[in-house]
Design a protein around this motif. Structure first.
Motif, short mmCIF file in Angstrom:
data_model
loop_
_atom_site.label_atom_id
_atom_site.label_comp_id
_atom_site.label_asym_id
_atom_site.label_seq_id
_atom_site.Cartn_x
_atom_site.Cartn_y
_atom_site.Cartn_z
N ILE A 34 60.21 47.81 44.59
CA ILE A 34 60.29 47.13 43.30
C ILE A 34 61.43 47.69 42.47
O ILE A 34 62.24 46.94 41.91
CB ILE A 34 58.94 47.24 42.55
CG1 ILE A 34 57.86 46.46 43.29
CG2 ILE A 34 59.09 46.75 41.10
CD1 ILE A 34 56.45 46.76 42.82
N ASN A 35 61.51 49.01 42.39
CA ASN A 35 62.59 49.63 41.61
C ASN A 35 63.97 49.31 42.18
O ASN A 35 64.92 49.08 41.42
CB ASN A 35 62.38 51.15 41.52
CG ASN A 35 61.28 51.50 40.55
OD1 ASN A 35 61.14 50.90 39.49
ND2 ASN A 35 60.46 52.47 40.91
N TYR A 41 68.99 43.49 40.68
CA TYR A 41 69.13 42.42 39.69
C TYR A 41 69.90 42.91 38.47
O TYR A 41 70.72 42.19 37.91
CB TYR A 41 67.75 41.90 39.27
CG TYR A 41 67.09 41.02 40.31
CD1 TYR A 41 67.82 40.11 41.06
CD2 TYR A 41 65.73 41.10 40.54
CE1 TYR A 41 67.21 39.31 42.02
CE2 TYR A 41 65.10 40.30 41.49
CZ TYR A 41 65.86 39.41 42.22
OH TYR A 41 65.25 38.62 43.16
N GLN A 42 69.64 44.13 38.06
CA GLN A 42 70.33 44.70 36.90
C GLN A 42 71.83 44.82 37.17
O GLN A 42 72.64 44.53 36.29
CB GLN A 42 69.74 46.07 36.59
CG GLN A 42 69.97 46.57 35.21
CD GLN A 42 69.14 47.81 34.92
OE1 GLN A 42 68.76 48.55 35.84
NE2 GLN A 42 68.83 48.04 33.67
N ASP A 52 62.15 40.93 32.01
CA ASP A 52 62.80 39.88 32.80
C ASP A 52 63.08 40.36 34.22
O ASP A 52 62.88 39.63 35.19
CB ASP A 52 64.11 39.44 32.14
CG ASP A 52 63.89 38.69 30.84
OD1 ASP A 52 62.78 38.16 30.63
OD2 ASP A 52 64.84 38.64 30.03
N LEU A 53 63.53 41.60 34.34
CA LEU A 53 63.82 42.16 35.66
C LEU A 53 62.54 42.28 36.49
O LEU A 53 62.54 41.99 37.69
CB LEU A 53 64.51 43.52 35.53
CG LEU A 53 65.91 43.48 34.91
CD1 LEU A 53 66.36 44.87 34.49
CD2 LEU A 53 66.90 42.85 35.87
N LEU A 54 61.45 42.70 35.86
CA LEU A 54 60.17 42.78 36.56
C LEU A 54 59.70 41.40 37.00
O LEU A 54 59.23 41.22 38.12
CB LEU A 54 59.11 43.42 35.66
CG LEU A 54 59.10 44.94 35.60
CD1 LEU A 54 58.24 45.42 34.44
CD2 LEU A 54 58.60 45.52 36.91
N SER A 55 59.84 40.42 36.10
CA SER A 55 59.42 39.06 36.44
C SER A 55 60.22 38.51 37.61
O SER A 55 59.67 37.88 38.51
CB SER A 55 59.59 38.14 35.22
OG SER A 55 58.75 38.56 34.18
N MET A 56 61.52 38.75 37.62
CA MET A 56 62.37 38.29 38.73
C MET A 56 61.97 38.98 40.03
O MET A 56 61.93 38.35 41.09
CB MET A 56 63.84 38.54 38.39
CG MET A 56 64.35 37.67 37.25
SD MET A 56 65.97 38.19 36.61
CE MET A 56 67.03 37.96 38.01
N TYR A 61 59.11 38.85 45.43
CA TYR A 61 58.11 39.32 46.39
C TYR A 61 56.98 38.33 46.59
O TYR A 61 56.43 38.22 47.69
CB TYR A 61 57.59 40.71 46.00
CG TYR A 61 58.66 41.76 46.25
CD1 TYR A 61 59.13 42.00 47.53
CD2 TYR A 61 59.23 42.45 45.20
CE1 TYR A 61 60.13 42.92 47.76
CE2 TYR A 61 60.24 43.39 45.42
CZ TYR A 61 60.68 43.61 46.71
OH TYR A 61 61.68 44.52 46.93
N ALA A 62 56.62 37.58 45.55
CA ALA A 62 55.58 36.57 45.70
C ALA A 62 56.04 35.44 46.63
O ALA A 62 55.28 35.01 47.50
CB ALA A 62 55.18 36.00 44.34
#
Length: 97
Positions: A34-35, A41-42, A52-56, A61-62
């Motif tokens: 995840i990190n 993305y960052q 936003d980065l977590l949501s993306m 992964y989903a």
């Protein structure tokens, strides 16, 4: 095995967890994935908001999980069809004897 307490860092936030000892490696690996995705993305997009980065990352992964589940399901259907065809062939073979 027993439960252990660990701390996982995701997106610069620490999450204390209680998990089964045998799951520790998987949980730590998942947090690293995840990190790493957040960092990717960052680095590649003009997004700085951690939410936003977590949501993306979650969306990534989903969708990967759903693709894998669909592939498994299609594989199960294929295997079931193959078994059915083999059963028919064997039935035909033994009926002709």
């Amino acid at each position: 095995m027993g439960e252990i307490s660990i701390k996982i860092n995701i997106a610069d936030r620490v999450y204390p967890l209680k998990i089964n000892m045998e799951e520790e490696e998987i949980v730590r690996k998942a947090a690293k994935m995840i990190n790493d995705r957040i960092k990717e993305y960052q680095d590649n997009y003009a997004v700085r908001d951690k939410q936003d980065l977590l949501s993306m990352s979650v969306l990534h992964y989903a969708t990967a999980t759903l693709r894998a589940e669909k592939k498994l399901s299609e594989g199960d259907i294929e295997a079931s069809d193959t078994v059915y065809k083999l059963d028919q062939l064997l039935g035909d073979f033994f009926q002709s004897k």
